[in-house]
Design a protein around this motif. Structure first.
Motif, PDB file in Angstrom:
ATOM      1  N   ALA A 300       0.509  -1.071  -0.060  1.00  0.00           N
ATOM      2  CA  ALA A 300       0.194   0.016   0.037  1.00  0.00           C
ATOM      3  C   ALA A 300       0.731   1.280  -0.031  1.00  0.00           C
ATOM      4  CB  ALA A 300      -0.871  -0.007   1.232  1.00  0.00           C
ATOM      5  N   ALA A 301       2.094   1.156   0.543  1.00  0.00           N
ATOM      6  CA  ALA A 301       3.053   2.197   0.575  1.00  0.00           C
ATOM      7  C   ALA A 301       3.769   2.390  -0.853  1.00  0.00           C
ATOM      8  CB  ALA A 301       3.784   2.314   1.830  1.00  0.00           C
ATOM      9  N   GLY A 302       3.562   1.644  -1.670  1.00  0.00           N
ATOM     10  CA  GLY A 302       4.397   1.705  -2.972  1.00  0.00           C
ATOM     11  C   GLY A 302       5.295   1.074  -3.151  1.00  0.00           C
ATOM     12  N   LYS A 303       5.744   0.022  -2.148  1.00  0.00           N
ATOM     13  CA  LYS A 303       6.784  -0.896  -2.567  1.00  0.00           C
ATOM     14  C   LYS A 303       6.679  -2.085  -3.628  1.00  0.00           C
ATOM     15  CE  LYS A 303       9.162   0.846   0.716  1.00  0.00           C
ATOM     16  NZ  LYS A 303      10.372   2.224   0.497  1.00  0.00           N
ATOM     17  N   PRO A 304       7.534  -2.275  -4.378  1.00  0.00           N
ATOM     18  CA  PRO A 304       7.499  -3.232  -5.341  1.00  0.00           C
ATOM     19  C   PRO A 304       7.093  -4.711  -4.697  1.00  0.00           C
ATOM     20  CG  PRO A 304       9.020  -1.888  -5.908  1.00  0.00           C
ATOM     21  CD  PRO A 304       8.865  -1.579  -4.492  1.00  0.00           C
ATOM     22  N   PRO A 305       6.472  -5.532  -5.210  1.00  0.00           N
ATOM     23  CA  PRO A 305       6.136  -6.941  -4.726  1.00  0.00           C
ATOM     24  C   PRO A 305       7.474  -7.648  -4.314  1.00  0.00           C
ATOM     25  CG  PRO A 305       5.038  -6.707  -6.833  1.00  0.00           C
ATOM     26  CD  PRO A 305       5.929  -5.416  -6.806  1.00  0.00           C
ATOM     27  N   LYS A 306       8.662  -7.426  -5.062  1.00  0.00           N
ATOM     28  CA  LYS A 306       9.766  -8.284  -4.510  1.00  0.00           C
ATOM     29  C   LYS A 306      10.284  -7.732  -3.194  1.00  0.00           C
ATOM     30  CE  LYS A 306      11.603 -10.380  -8.964  1.00  0.00           C
ATOM     31  NZ  LYS A 306      12.642 -10.244  -9.881  1.00  0.00           N
ATOM     32  N   VAL A 307      10.268  -6.337  -3.256  1.00  0.00           N
ATOM     33  CA  VAL A 307      10.749  -5.510  -1.873  1.00  0.00           C
ATOM     34  C   VAL A 307       9.874  -6.063  -0.730  1.00  0.00           C
ATOM     35  CG1 VAL A 307      11.022  -3.279  -0.720  1.00  0.00           C
ATOM     36  CG2 VAL A 307      11.786  -3.641  -3.268  1.00  0.00           C
ATOM     37  N   ALA A 308       8.741  -5.853  -0.984  1.00  0.00           N
ATOM     38  CA  ALA A 308       7.709  -6.477   0.261  1.00  0.00           C
ATOM     39  C   ALA A 308       7.960  -7.918   0.359  1.00  0.00           C
ATOM     40  CB  ALA A 308       6.108  -6.188  -0.423  1.00  0.00           C
ATOM     41  N   ARG A 309       8.223  -8.819  -0.660  1.00  0.00           N
ATOM     42  CA  ARG A 309       8.316 -10.124  -0.235  1.00  0.00           C
ATOM     43  C   ARG A 309       9.793 -10.294   0.599  1.00  0.00           C
ATOM     44  NH1 ARG A 309       4.463 -13.036  -1.455  1.00  0.00           N
ATOM     45  NH2 ARG A 309       3.191 -12.871  -3.043  1.00  0.00           N
ATOM     46  N   CYS A 310      10.566  -9.672   0.073  1.00  0.00           N
ATOM     47  CA  CYS A 310      12.094  -9.579   0.914  1.00  0.00           C
ATOM     48  C   CYS A 310      11.792  -9.137   2.334  1.00  0.00           C
ATOM     49  CB  CYS A 310      13.073  -8.942   0.080  1.00  0.00           C
ATOM     50  SG  CYS A 310      13.837  -9.577  -1.261  1.00  0.00           S
ATOM     51  N   ALA A 311      11.144  -8.161   2.536  1.00  0.00           N
ATOM     52  CA  ALA A 311      10.846  -7.903   3.898  1.00  0.00           C
ATOM     53  C   ALA A 311      10.102  -8.747   4.636  1.00  0.00           C
ATOM     54  CB  ALA A 311      10.267  -6.417   3.861  1.00  0.00           C
ATOM     55  N   ALA A 312       9.079  -9.373   3.960  1.00  0.00           N
ATOM     56  CA  ALA A 312       8.108 -10.359   4.678  1.00  0.00           C
ATOM     57  C   ALA A 312       9.017 -11.633   4.988  1.00  0.00           C
ATOM     58  CB  ALA A 312       7.157 -10.796   3.879  1.00  0.00           C
TER      59      ALA A 312
END
Length: 346
Positions: A300-312
């Motif tokens: 929702a903050a605009g992060k790309p899917p790969k960035v969000a998945r790495c954080a997850a």
């Protein structure tokens, strides 16, 4: 207040450059001068000759630090032999040894010179000693590696089967051979999965495996890779240390006022563990309330899917570290904020 442990005192420093059929070894007592490197065979007789040469120095095995590079798998037999003989053995990353060698004023590269550089590395850095992993580590790791190889072969066979299927003419005999190979690989992979499950359920790391299994999104293979890569989390002092080891911590790229690069995770760390955790987020981001909340917030903050998945994936590793080190099963009702992960992993 806990006292800082006193570092061991070594009297002899040994550097060993490993090759497939032989190894070169050099040693010194910490002074600038080093013994000319000697060559030994990669065999029981060569190991015994090396042991005899070290014994001739008059220094006790416990006071001798031997540094080897983790080059392929050639170092393992010698390292175990030396460890069982009572020597302090340290296994170093070849990249670290290479960086150390580049800092020295030398240009030539031979096995003898590499051994002398490792001797100097041992004397100056005194890296921590290595202990051979227990049997359950080998039970899991070798099955995981074979499983990865079989998965690659199966995908290759499937790709070839798909390509042949696009032709207007189908030769049944050729396609049947590929179908038989794919079926056989399916059976072998299923057998390995069953054996992995048995080791995780009944082996020495069964308690940790059960705790990891309580985290939604972490399945059989991810559990096995987590335990193997971190030696049941004994190799990592903190959750953030485990994340750095897996290569899931973004690295800053800044210098002065001209370089302001975006922080990235890079390509370092334990690649196979990182991949296992990344793939685990495909399920965790949907069904694990803690991971799902973080993933959706980042998207929702605009992060790309790969960035969000790495954080997850990094958060999933924090949760794994917490449940194993605290010996407490995952409770999604407790972990409702980022702070809980820090509290559990502290």
């Amino acid at each position: 207040m806990t006292a800082t442990p006193t570092p061991p005192t070594y009297q002899l420093f040994v550097g060993v450059d490993i090759a497939a059929a032989s190894f070169a070894a050099s040693w010194s007592r910490g002074s600038a001068s080093r013994e000319r490197a000697h060559s030994f065979a990669q065999s029981p007789d060569g190991f015994a000759a090396f042991h005899a040469a070290l014994a001739a120095t008059g220094v006790a095995p416990a006071a001798t630090l031997i540094v080897l590079e983790a080059t392929g798998s050639y170092w393992i037999s010698l390292a175990v032999y030396l460890h069982q003989a009572g020597y302090a053995v340290s296994i170093v990353n070849p990249a670290h040894a290479h960086a150390f060698a580049r800092s020295l004023p030398r240009r030539a590269k031979t096995d003898s010179l590499d051994a002398q550089v490792l001797t100097q590395f041992a004397a100056e850095r005194q890296p921590p000693r290595w202990t051979p992993p227990e049997q359950v580590y080998h039970e899991l790791r070798q099955r995981l590696l074979v499983r990865d190889g079989l998965l690659t072969m199966r995908q290759q066979a499937r790709n070839q089967r798909h390509a042949l299927g696009q032709w207007p003419v189908h030769i049944a005999g050729a396609l049947d051979q590929l179908d038989a190979v794919i079926g056989d690989l399916d059976t072998r992979i299923a057998t390995l999965d069953s054996e992995l499950a048995s080791v995780l359920h009944d082996g020495a790391w069964a308690e940790s495996a059960a705790l990891l299994g309580s985290i939604t999104g972490i399945g059989l293979v991810t559990t096995a890779w987590l335990l193997v890569a971190t030696l049941n989390f004994a190799a990592c002092a903190s959750a953030e240390g485990a994340a750095a080891y897996a290569g899931l911590v973004p690295l800053a790229r800044e210098s002065g006022t001209s370089v302001r690069g975006r922080a990235q995770i890079g390509h370092g760390g334990h690649a196979r563990l990182r991949t296992a955790l990344y793939l685990a987020t495909l399920t965790a981001a949907r069904f694990n309330p803690v991971i799902r909340a973080q993933y959706e917030r980042l998207r929702a903050a605009g992060k790309p899917p790969k960035v969000a998945r790495c954080a997850a994936a990094r958060k999933l590793l924090h949760l794994a570290f917490a449940v194993v080190t605290k010996k407490r099963a995952f409770d999604p009702a407790y972990c409702t904020t980022d702070r809980c992960v820090v509290e559990q992993a502290a």
